[in-house]
Scaffold this active site. Structure first.
Site, PDB file in Angstrom:
ATOM      1  N   SER A  33       0.839  -1.199   0.000  1.00 31.07           N
ATOM      2  CA  SER A  33       0.000   0.000   0.000  1.00 31.07           C
ATOM      3  C   SER A  33       0.871   1.244   0.000  1.00 31.07           C
ATOM      4  O   SER A  33       2.042   1.183  -0.388  1.00 31.07           O
ATOM      5  CB  SER A  33      -0.954  -0.029   1.205  1.00 31.07           C
ATOM      6  OG  SER A  33      -1.957   0.952   1.073  1.00 31.07           O
ATOM      7  N   ASN A  34       0.311   2.378   0.398  1.00 34.37           N
ATOM      8  CA  ASN A  34       1.065   3.644   0.427  1.00 34.37           C
ATOM      9  C   ASN A  34       0.554   4.503   1.576  1.00 34.37           C
ATOM     10  O   ASN A  34      -0.359   4.108   2.298  1.00 34.37           O
ATOM     11  CB  ASN A  34       0.959   4.359  -0.930  1.00 34.37           C
ATOM     12  CG  ASN A  34      -0.474   4.666  -1.285  1.00 34.37           C
ATOM     13  OD1 ASN A  34      -1.145   5.467  -0.632  1.00 34.37           O
ATOM     14  ND2 ASN A  34      -0.996   3.994  -2.316  1.00 34.37           N
ATOM     15  N   HIS A  35       1.139   5.691   1.726  1.00 34.18           N
ATOM     16  CA  HIS A  35       0.869   6.526   2.903  1.00 34.18           C
ATOM     17  C   HIS A  35      -0.355   7.418   2.798  1.00 34.18           C
ATOM     18  O   HIS A  35      -0.557   8.294   3.645  1.00 34.18           O
ATOM     19  CB  HIS A  35       2.090   7.402   3.205  1.00 34.18           C
ATOM     20  CG  HIS A  35       3.277   6.630   3.687  1.00 34.18           C
ATOM     21  ND1 HIS A  35       3.262   5.893   4.844  1.00 34.18           N
ATOM     22  CD2 HIS A  35       4.510   6.468   3.139  1.00 34.18           C
ATOM     23  CE1 HIS A  35       4.443   5.317   5.005  1.00 34.18           C
ATOM     24  NE2 HIS A  35       5.205   5.655   3.984  1.00 34.18           N
TER      25      HIS A  35
END
Ligand code: CTP
Ligand code: CA
Length: 223
Positions: A33-35
């Site tokens: 995923s990502n932030h």
């Protein structure tokens, strides 16, 4: 344009907003995923509701309560988000793509937890569908806004996304600046339209950025 004038200027308009990150599973206990916090996308949905729009929010997993009054659809992966958007975009006037969609997913998702073994592990990834790019091909008269979160070459990268995805406006977001980008409540963005015009906004709350985006969407709509 004052707050009072904004209070109902979206009445009769339908907006579809994507928000948050996507999660791409590796096995039953892990994902890529990502932030993205979802704050910017949720702010756009809330601002549109406050101005009288009908809002559908297609959101990846985040820790914020959806704004009251939005039709909120929770999805997990990029493919799920793509399917949800493609099946419903036709009935919307305005499409705002704020989600930080994962560009790749695992070619195979392990049914069982992957056990630790050798010193190295290689995951094979395959490209996800590009929701904004696909919408750009079929959007017709609809207005589509995209985001361009960058660490370098902000204006060039944003301008090429505007063109290649057939956006009407791109929100160029330098995520390395203090007070901008992931997780924080403020943002610093530049709005770039198809005619090449550009509005450089100062540091603002994500709520105010959302309203400025919606101001420009209306000005594009009204020619
Ligand atoms: N976007 C999308 N679907 C994807 C990837 C991106 O809808 N699979 C949308 C984002 O929501 C954003 C815009 O496209 O509005 C630009 O996203 P970005 O990640 O900056 O662009 P990419 O084309 O994926 O390029 P890169 O990540 O290599 O910079
Ligand atoms: Ca990307």
């Amino acid at each position: 344009k004052g707050i009072l004038k904004r209070s109902s200027d979206y009445e009769g308009l339908k907006i579809l907003v994507t928000a948050g990150p996507t999660r791409e599973p590796i096995d039953p206990v892990r994902y890529i995923s990502n932030h993205s916090s979802g704050k910017m996308g949720y702010a756009v949905a809330k601002a549109a509701l406050d101005r009288g729009a009908a809002v559908k929010l297609v959101t990846g997993p985040v820790n914020i309560t959806p704004p009251t009054g939005a039709e909120t659809i929770c999805v997990t992966s990029a493919v799920d988000m793509y399917n949800e958007v493609m099946k419903s975009y036709e009935s919307f006037d305005i499409l705002v793509m704020v989600a930080a969609v994962a560009d790749y997913r695992c070619v195979t998702v392990s049914e069982k937890k992957i056990k630790k073994s050798g010193e190295n592990l290689t995951l094979e990834l395959v490209k996800n569908p590009d929701i904004a790019a696909e919408l750009g091909k079929v959007k017709g008269h609809r207005i589509m806004i995209g985001f361009s979160a960058e660490t370098d070459n902000l204006l060039d990268n944003a301008a090429s996304k505007l063109a290649s995805k057939n956006m009407d406006m791109v929100v160029a977001n330098d995520v390395t600046l203090e007070g901008a980008g992931f997780g924080v409540d403020t943002n610093i963005v530049k709005l770039i339209k198809r005619d090449g015009s550009r509005i450089d906004l100062p540091v603002m709350s994500k709520e105010d950025v959302a309203h400025r985006i919606l101001d420009e969407v209306l000005s594009i709509r009204n020619g």
